[in-house]
Design a protein around this motif. Sequence first.
Motif, PDB file in Angstrom:
ATOM      1  N   ASP A 119      -9.191  -4.165  -6.550  1.00 25.90           N
ATOM      2  CA  ASP A 119      -8.143  -3.472  -5.790  1.00 25.90           C
ATOM      3  C   ASP A 119      -8.632  -3.306  -4.357  1.00 25.90           C
ATOM      4  OD1 ASP A 119      -6.281  -2.900  -7.909  1.00 25.90           O
ATOM      5  OD2 ASP A 119      -7.684  -1.394  -8.627  1.00 25.90           O
ATOM      6  N   TYR A 120      -7.678  -3.214  -3.421  1.00 24.42           N
ATOM      7  CA  TYR A 120      -8.085  -2.863  -2.060  1.00 24.42           C
ATOM      8  C   TYR A 120      -7.225  -1.716  -1.571  1.00 24.42           C
ATOM      9  CZ  TYR A 120      -4.110  -5.419  -0.010  1.00 24.42           C
ATOM     10  OH  TYR A 120      -2.858  -5.842   0.338  1.00 24.42           O
ATOM     11  N   PHE A 121      -7.834  -0.891  -0.750  1.00 23.10           N
ATOM     12  CA  PHE A 121      -7.187   0.306  -0.231  1.00 23.10           C
ATOM     13  C   PHE A 121      -7.261   0.298   1.287  1.00 23.10           C
ATOM     14  CE2 PHE A 121      -8.681   1.313  -4.416  1.00 23.10           C
ATOM     15  CZ  PHE A 121      -7.657   2.054  -4.956  1.00 23.10           C
ATOM     16  N   ARG A 122      -6.291   0.916   1.912  1.00 22.67           N
ATOM     17  CA  ARG A 122      -6.284   1.184   3.344  1.00 22.67           C
ATOM     18  C   ARG A 122      -5.778   2.612   3.531  1.00 22.67           C
ATOM     19  NH1 ARG A 122      -6.154  -3.255   6.997  1.00 22.67           N
ATOM     20  NH2 ARG A 122      -5.811  -5.226   5.967  1.00 22.67           N
ATOM     21  N   LEU A 123      -6.172   3.212   4.632  1.00 20.57           N
ATOM     22  CA  LEU A 123      -5.587   4.490   5.043  1.00 20.57           C
ATOM     23  C   LEU A 123      -4.813   4.248   6.323  1.00 20.57           C
ATOM     24  CD1 LEU A 123      -8.477   7.081   4.607  1.00 20.57           C
ATOM     25  CD2 LEU A 123      -6.545   6.674   3.094  1.00 20.57           C
ATOM     26  N   LEU A 124      -3.622   4.789   6.398  1.00 27.42           N
ATOM     27  CA  LEU A 124      -2.812   4.771   7.613  1.00 27.42           C
ATOM     28  C   LEU A 124      -2.633   6.227   8.011  1.00 27.42           C
ATOM     29  CD1 LEU A 124      -0.906   3.594   9.748  1.00 27.42           C
ATOM     30  CD2 LEU A 124       0.898   3.634   8.030  1.00 27.42           C
ATOM     31  N   VAL A 125      -3.127   6.578   9.194  1.00 33.30           N
ATOM     32  CA  VAL A 125      -3.047   7.955   9.691  1.00 33.30           C
ATOM     33  C   VAL A 125      -2.212   7.941  10.955  1.00 33.30           C
ATOM     34  CG1 VAL A 125      -4.349   9.965  10.478  1.00 33.30           C
ATOM     35  CG2 VAL A 125      -5.356   8.424   8.780  1.00 33.30           C
ATOM     36  N   THR A 126      -1.186   8.778  11.011  1.00 30.85           N
ATOM     37  CA  THR A 126      -0.358   8.896  12.211  1.00 30.85           C
ATOM     38  C   THR A 126      -0.257  10.358  12.603  1.00 30.85           C
ATOM     39  OG1 THR A 126       1.645   8.940  10.847  1.00 30.85           O
ATOM     40  CG2 THR A 126       1.024   6.823  11.776  1.00 30.85           C
TER      41      THR A 126
END
Length: 86
Positions: free
Chosen positions: A57-64
Amino acid sequence: KEGTSASVHFAILSRHGHEQVTVEIIRNGRMIKKMNGVTPMRTVYKDFPHVRGEPADYFRLLVTGPAPLRLITNPLYISPLPQKGQ
């Protein structure tokens, strides 16, 4: 199939002090969790089931936050450790 789980630990700071932010946890291209908070922010998001034998699995974080505050992480690949004897 037997499954395993993983946790994502993250901390978000802002040099501007306390900022309202929205964090999206993305797994394999799909958003699985959206949360709001104020910096500094520390969170642990637990229990991502992974089926042995499937690709990593791969994960990313998107922070705005307030413009121009935006962060996208590089992908974080998670693969379960092989069982003994494999």
